[in-house]
Design a protein around this motif. Structure first.
Motif, PDB file in Angstrom:
ATOM      1  N   THR A 220      12.756 -22.037  38.021  1.00 38.83           N
ATOM      2  CA  THR A 220      12.113 -21.843  39.145  1.00 38.83           C
ATOM      3  C   THR A 220      12.873 -20.724  39.818  1.00 38.83           C
ATOM      4  N   SER A 221      13.645 -19.879  39.053  1.00 41.60           N
ATOM      5  CA  SER A 221      14.356 -18.861  39.640  1.00 41.60           C
ATOM      6  C   SER A 221      14.012 -17.222  39.124  1.00 41.60           C
ATOM      7  N   VAL A 222      14.265 -16.121  39.927  1.00 42.91           N
ATOM      8  CA  VAL A 222      13.977 -14.942  39.546  1.00 42.91           C
ATOM      9  C   VAL A 222      15.174 -14.498  38.702  1.00 42.91           C
ATOM     10  N   VAL A 223      14.614 -13.921  37.519  1.00 39.36           N
ATOM     11  CA  VAL A 223      15.516 -13.667  36.470  1.00 39.36           C
ATOM     12  C   VAL A 223      15.393 -12.173  36.201  1.00 39.36           C
ATOM     13  N   ASP A 224      14.557 -11.551  36.729  1.00 41.25           N
ATOM     14  CA  ASP A 224      14.567  -9.886  36.681  1.00 41.25           C
ATOM     15  C   ASP A 224      13.637  -9.227  37.568  1.00 41.25           C
ATOM     16  N   THR A 225      13.661  -7.947  37.956  1.00 37.68           N
ATOM     17  CA  THR A 225      12.661  -7.300  38.677  1.00 37.68           C
ATOM     18  C   THR A 225      12.619  -5.963  37.982  1.00 37.68           C
ATOM     19  N   ILE A 226      11.334  -5.829  37.802  1.00 33.31           N
ATOM     20  CA  ILE A 226      10.845  -4.674  36.733  1.00 33.31           C
ATOM     21  C   ILE A 226      10.244  -3.587  37.744  1.00 33.31           C
ATOM     22  N   PRO A 227      10.756  -2.286  37.712  1.00 34.38           N
ATOM     23  CA  PRO A 227      10.111  -1.210  38.143  1.00 34.38           C
ATOM     24  C   PRO A 227       8.767  -0.691  37.550  1.00 34.38           C
ATOM     25  N   VAL A 228       7.442  -0.589  37.984  1.00 29.71           N
ATOM     26  CA  VAL A 228       6.504  -0.147  37.347  1.00 29.71           C
ATOM     27  C   VAL A 228       5.766   0.980  38.231  1.00 29.71           C
ATOM     28  N   ALA A 229       4.751   1.445  37.836  1.00 26.22           N
ATOM     29  CA  ALA A 229       3.921   2.748  38.618  1.00 26.22           C
ATOM     30  C   ALA A 229       3.483   1.968  40.047  1.00 26.22           C
ATOM     31  N   SER A 230       3.076   2.982  40.987  1.00 27.87           N
ATOM     32  CA  SER A 230       2.615   2.763  42.147  1.00 27.87           C
ATOM     33  C   SER A 230       1.782   1.377  42.439  1.00 27.87           C
ATOM     34  N   HIS A 231       1.766   0.663  43.274  1.00 21.34           N
ATOM     35  CA  HIS A 231       0.635  -0.451  43.653  1.00 21.34           C
ATOM     36  C   HIS A 231       0.299  -1.012  42.584  1.00 21.34           C
ATOM     37  N   PRO A 232       1.150  -1.832  41.701  1.00 24.80           N
ATOM     38  CA  PRO A 232       0.733  -2.815  40.871  1.00 24.80           C
ATOM     39  C   PRO A 232      -0.218  -3.854  41.258  1.00 24.80           C
ATOM     40  N   SER A 233      -1.145  -4.514  40.615  1.00 29.31           N
ATOM     41  CA  SER A 233      -2.194  -5.369  41.063  1.00 29.31           C
ATOM     42  C   SER A 233      -2.341  -6.268  39.893  1.00 29.31           C
ATOM     43  N   ALA A 234      -3.133  -5.807  39.032  1.00 28.80           N
ATOM     44  CA  ALA A 234      -3.558  -6.966  37.783  1.00 28.80           C
ATOM     45  C   ALA A 234      -2.560  -7.074  36.828  1.00 28.80           C
ATOM     46  N   VAL A 235      -2.176  -8.359  36.412  1.00 27.41           N
ATOM     47  CA  VAL A 235      -1.200  -8.536  35.577  1.00 27.41           C
ATOM     48  C   VAL A 235      -1.783  -9.596  34.672  1.00 27.41           C
ATOM     49  N   THR A 236      -1.475  -9.516  33.226  1.00 30.13           N
ATOM     50  CA  THR A 236      -1.935 -10.679  32.325  1.00 30.13           C
ATOM     51  C   THR A 236      -0.679 -10.674  31.229  1.00 30.13           C
ATOM     52  N   ALA A 237      -0.424 -11.728  30.411  1.00 33.00           N
ATOM     53  CA  ALA A 237       0.835 -11.974  29.701  1.00 33.00           C
ATOM     54  C   ALA A 237       0.434 -12.560  28.542  1.00 33.00           C
ATOM     55  N   THR A 238       1.262 -12.382  27.414  1.00 35.46           N
ATOM     56  CA  THR A 238       1.492 -13.320  26.199  1.00 35.46           C
ATOM     57  C   THR A 238       2.757 -13.825  26.243  1.00 35.46           C
ATOM     58  N   ASN A 239       3.251 -14.288  25.144  1.00 34.98           N
ATOM     59  CA  ASN A 239       4.756 -14.860  24.916  1.00 34.98           C
ATOM     60  C   ASN A 239       5.607 -13.407  24.546  1.00 34.98           C
ATOM     61  N   ASP A 240       4.839 -12.389  24.058  1.00 38.42           N
ATOM     62  CA  ASP A 240       5.445 -11.206  23.758  1.00 38.42           C
ATOM     63  C   ASP A 240       5.440 -10.159  24.607  1.00 38.42           C
ATOM     64  N   ARG A 241       4.458  -9.961  25.579  1.00 35.91           N
ATOM     65  CA  ARG A 241       4.157  -8.730  26.391  1.00 35.91           C
ATOM     66  C   ARG A 241       3.317  -9.171  27.606  1.00 35.91           C
ATOM     67  N   ALA A 242       3.758  -8.407  28.412  1.00 37.54           N
ATOM     68  CA  ALA A 242       3.090  -8.405  29.749  1.00 37.54           C
ATOM     69  C   ALA A 242       2.380  -7.182  30.055  1.00 37.54           C
ATOM     70  N   TYR A 243       1.228  -7.231  30.764  1.00 43.26           N
ATOM     71  CA  TYR A 243       0.546  -5.760  30.914  1.00 43.26           C
ATOM     72  C   TYR A 243       0.076  -5.766  32.425  1.00 43.26           C
ATOM     73  N   VAL A 244       0.582  -4.675  32.984  1.00 49.36           N
ATOM     74  CA  VAL A 244       0.615  -4.563  34.306  1.00 49.36           C
ATOM     75  C   VAL A 244      -0.190  -3.315  34.994  1.00 49.36           C
ATOM     76  N   ARG A 245      -1.429  -3.656  35.632  1.00 50.48           N
ATOM     77  CA  ARG A 245      -2.281  -2.527  36.161  1.00 50.48           C
ATOM     78  C   ARG A 245      -1.651  -1.971  37.395  1.00 50.48           C
ATOM     79  N   SER A 246      -1.511  -0.535  37.457  1.00 45.39           N
ATOM     80  CA  SER A 246      -1.185   0.299  38.465  1.00 45.39           C
ATOM     81  C   SER A 246      -2.118   1.237  38.776  1.00 45.39           C
ATOM     82  N   GLY A 247      -3.335   1.036  39.488  1.00 47.90           N
ATOM     83  CA  GLY A 247      -4.535   2.128  39.510  1.00 47.90           C
ATOM     84  C   GLY A 247      -5.050   2.304  38.260  1.00 47.90           C
TER      85      GLY A 247
END
Length: 323
Positions: free
Chosen positions: A195-222
């Protein structure tokens, strides 16, 4: 603006779209049915068995229980004010529903379709996801810039994790939680074991939707999707998507990615192996979000003005794994 694969939706007045998928040379897709649901369904979650789908009806303060075999609503469960986010435990016994207006989470017993507990959370709680082992549920609190951690055995908040500015959505996989921070353009990664933060990842402006598998995460920014390598926590690719708002969901095998085009009232299907668009399917006025079944055979998408579920099928085709 606002899937283990988690579910993400936008806020609005609603329809649910059901997308059936099968594995197998170029799959074809079609809308085959619509199912009436409650007023303003916001998000949708699928039971692990795939037999039942649950949809939050924000305009009716309820959850619709949908039999996926008959495409019919079999129960309507009253919950708190303005329900939005929703997630089912891995054993299918409980459904966690975020009541944004009430700053609470309703816990539904799926055996009786009644609320078994109500848990206080913070201001502008919006999304919820459950850990792979079912031990914890995670709830975003936008105004407080935190994630509440709920012990699913006791239905109590056991930790509060500071994240980035104004978290909107989150998704879990086998080991981590990915949180989109819309006001500082980052994704916070939380280790579910500590239950600890292990990383913070910069992405494009105003990220909203996110979905993930064990290999990848997909993050929508507009109109842009970022692909995050779950091992290195780095963005390895970006690609354009239709529209600027709406949810996203990837199948557990990583072979199919669904992205909602809210403005176009459609769901766009992408091949994660190439990040190329496969097709776009109309699901109703002002589409919202999407969730997939555990086996990847079906997906369910919401739209915002029709108060129905659009049922879509995919003919057998070869599913190309990500490279």
């Amino acid at each position: 603006m606002f899937a283990r694969t988690s579910t993400v939706l936008t806020i609005g007045v609603a329809t649910l779209g059901l997308l059936a998928t099968t594995a197998g040379a170029a799959p074809t897709y079609a809308v085959i049915a619509t199912v009436p649901v409650g007023l303003t369904p916001m998000q949708v979650a699928v039971a692990p068995s795939g037999a039942v789908t649950y949809a939050t009806n924000s305009g009716a303060n309820s959850v619709s229980v949908i039999d996926t075999a008959t495409n019919a609503v079999t129960a309507t469960v009253p919950v708190g004010g303005g329900p939005t986010g929703i997630a089912v435990t891995p054993n299918g016994a409980r459904v966690f529903v975020v009541n944004t207006a009430d700053r609470s989470v309703s816990v539904i017993d799926t055996a009786t379709n009644t609320v078994a507990a109500t848990i206080p959370v913070g201001e502008f709680a919006l999304a919820v996801a459950v850990s792979a082992d079912g031990a914890h549920a995670y709830v975003t609190n936008g105004v407080e810039s935190t994630v509440f951690v709920i012990d699913t055995a006791t239905n109590t908040v056991t930790a509060t994790v500071p994240v980035g500015a104004f978290p909107i959505q989150l998704a879990t996989n086998g080991t981590h939680v990915y949180v989109t921070n819309s006001s500082d353009n980052t994704v916070t990664v939380i280790d579910t074991a500590t239950t600890s933060v292990v990383d913070t990842i910069p992405v494009a402006s105003h990220p909203s939707a996110v979905t993930a598998t064990n290999d990848r995460a997909y993050v929508r920014s507009g109109a842009e999707m970022s692909v995050i390598d779950a091992t290195t926590n780095t963005v390895t690719a970006t690609f354009g998507v239709d529209g600027t708002m709406g949810g996203a969901a990837v199948t557990a095998d990583g072979h199919t990615l669904y992205v909602v085009d809210s403005e176009g009232g459609a769901v766009t299907v992408f091949d994660p192996g190439t990040n190329a668009e496969v097709t776009s399917l109309a699901v109703g006025d002002s589409a919202g979000g999407v969730a997939v079944s555990a086996d990847g055979a079906k997906a369910y998408a919401t739209s915002q003005n029709d108060n129905t579920i659009a049922t879509l099928t995919r003919a057998p085709g070869d599913a190309t794994p990500p490279r």
